[in-house]
Design a protein around this motif. Structure first.
Motif, PDB file in Angstrom:
ATOM      1  N   ASP A  40       0.844  -1.185   0.000  1.00 15.69           N
ATOM      2  CA  ASP A  40       0.000   0.000   0.000  1.00 15.69           C
ATOM      3  C   ASP A  40       0.887   1.245   0.000  1.00 15.69           C
ATOM      4  O   ASP A  40       1.753   1.403   0.869  1.00 15.69           O
ATOM      5  N   ASN A  41       0.681   2.136  -0.974  1.00 16.43           N
ATOM      6  CA  ASN A  41       1.536   3.317  -1.103  1.00 16.43           C
ATOM      7  C   ASN A  41       0.726   4.488  -1.629  1.00 16.43           C
ATOM      8  O   ASN A  41      -0.416   4.331  -2.055  1.00 16.43           O
ATOM      9  N   ALA A  42       1.346   5.657  -1.596  1.00 17.49           N
ATOM     10  CA  ALA A  42       0.714   6.869  -2.121  1.00 17.49           C
ATOM     11  C   ALA A  42       1.787   7.755  -2.733  1.00 17.49           C
ATOM     12  O   ALA A  42       2.944   7.721  -2.316  1.00 17.49           O
ATOM     13  N   ILE A  43       1.375   8.537  -3.718  1.00 14.36           N
ATOM     14  CA  ILE A  43       2.269   9.516  -4.348  1.00 14.36           C
ATOM     15  C   ILE A  43       1.844  10.891  -3.854  1.00 14.36           C
ATOM     16  O   ILE A  43       0.673  11.249  -3.933  1.00 14.36           O
ATOM     17  N   PHE A  44       2.797  11.647  -3.333  1.00 19.14           N
ATOM     18  CA  PHE A  44       2.533  13.006  -2.880  1.00 19.14           C
ATOM     19  C   PHE A  44       3.398  13.983  -3.658  1.00 19.14           C
ATOM     20  O   PHE A  44       4.528  13.668  -4.027  1.00 19.14           O
ATOM     21  N   GLY A  45       2.869  15.167  -3.893  1.00 22.79           N
ATOM     22  CA  GLY A  45       3.615  16.210  -4.590  1.00 22.79           C
ATOM     23  C   GLY A  45       3.601  16.061  -6.097  1.00 22.79           C
ATOM     24  O   GLY A  45       4.353  16.737  -6.791  1.00 22.79           O
ATOM     25  N   ASP A  46       2.736  15.201  -6.619  1.00 21.69           N
ATOM     26  CA  ASP A  46       2.765  14.941  -8.053  1.00 21.69           C
ATOM     27  C   ASP A  46       2.253  16.104  -8.890  1.00 21.69           C
ATOM     28  O   ASP A  46       2.582  16.219 -10.051  1.00 21.69           O
ATOM     29  N   TYR A  47       1.481  16.994  -8.327  1.00 23.72           N
ATOM     30  CA  TYR A  47       0.984  18.120  -9.108  1.00 23.72           C
ATOM     31  C   TYR A  47       1.740  19.419  -8.844  1.00 23.72           C
ATOM     32  O   TYR A  47       1.387  20.450  -9.377  1.00 23.72           O
ATOM     33  N   LEU A  48       2.800  19.326  -8.050  1.00 25.15           N
ATOM     34  CA  LEU A  48       3.569  20.528  -7.738  1.00 25.15           C
ATOM     35  C   LEU A  48       4.649  20.832  -8.769  1.00 25.15           C
ATOM     36  O   LEU A  48       5.189  21.928  -8.787  1.00 25.15           O
ATOM     37  N   THR A  49       4.985  19.872  -9.640  1.00 20.19           N
ATOM     38  CA  THR A  49       6.077  20.084 -10.588  1.00 20.19           C
ATOM     39  C   THR A  49       5.766  21.212 -11.569  1.00 20.19           C
ATOM     40  O   THR A  49       6.668  21.818 -12.117  1.00 20.19           O
ATOM     41  N   GLY A  50       4.498  21.511 -11.780  1.00 23.04           N
ATOM     42  CA  GLY A  50       4.140  22.626 -12.649  1.00 23.04           C
ATOM     43  C   GLY A  50       4.541  23.968 -12.074  1.00 23.04           C
ATOM     44  O   GLY A  50       4.630  24.950 -12.795  1.00 23.04           O
ATOM     45  N   ALA A  51       4.800  24.007 -10.788  1.00 26.78           N
ATOM     46  CA  ALA A  51       5.174  25.257 -10.133  1.00 26.78           C
ATOM     47  C   ALA A  51       6.681  25.431 -10.009  1.00 26.78           C
ATOM     48  O   ALA A  51       7.141  26.427  -9.462  1.00 26.78           O
TER      49      ALA A  51
END
Length: 117
Positions: A40-51
């Motif tokens: 069980d895992n999660a990805i965090f910060g995946d939408y911050l690369t646009g900034a």
């Protein structure tokens, strides 16, 4: 590596950061590998690369493990994942099931699902 306490229902879960990926694609590939092995895992910060450019550059997505008891297995899978990324190009192969010529970067035949050599 850090950890973040999170509460679901009545028991807290201590998440552990496993890996900071270079991009969303890499993070998703690792997450998918972990899921296939029931980690069980999660990805965090995946939408911050646009900034990036506006914010510090270390905002690349990271993969976190949800349960401490999965951490050892997750680290072994990460080592496997990283080794596969550095593996050189392999030769194409012919599927034993259907005779299709398959590119060496694939482990499974695209036509019939047969496993590679």
């Amino acid at each position: 590596m850090g950890s973040i306490p999170i509460t679901r229902s009545s028991s807290p879960i201590l998440m552990q950061r496993l890996y900071q990926a270079g991009n969303r694609f890499e993070a998703q590939l690792l997450s998918d590998l972990l899921e296939r092995h029931r980690v069980d895992n999660a990805i965090f910060g995946d939408y911050l690369t646009g900034a990036i450019g506006e914010l510090p550059a270390d905002l690349c997505p990271s993969v976190w493990i949800m349960r401490d008891d999965d951490l050892g297995r997750a680290r072994a899978l990460l080592d496997e994942f990283l080794a596969d990324q550095h593996r050189g190009p392999t030769r194409s192969w012919v599927c034993r099931g259907c005779g299709e010529l398959v590119d060496g970067s694939f482990d499974i035949c695209w036509r019939c699902g047969g496993e590679g050599p």
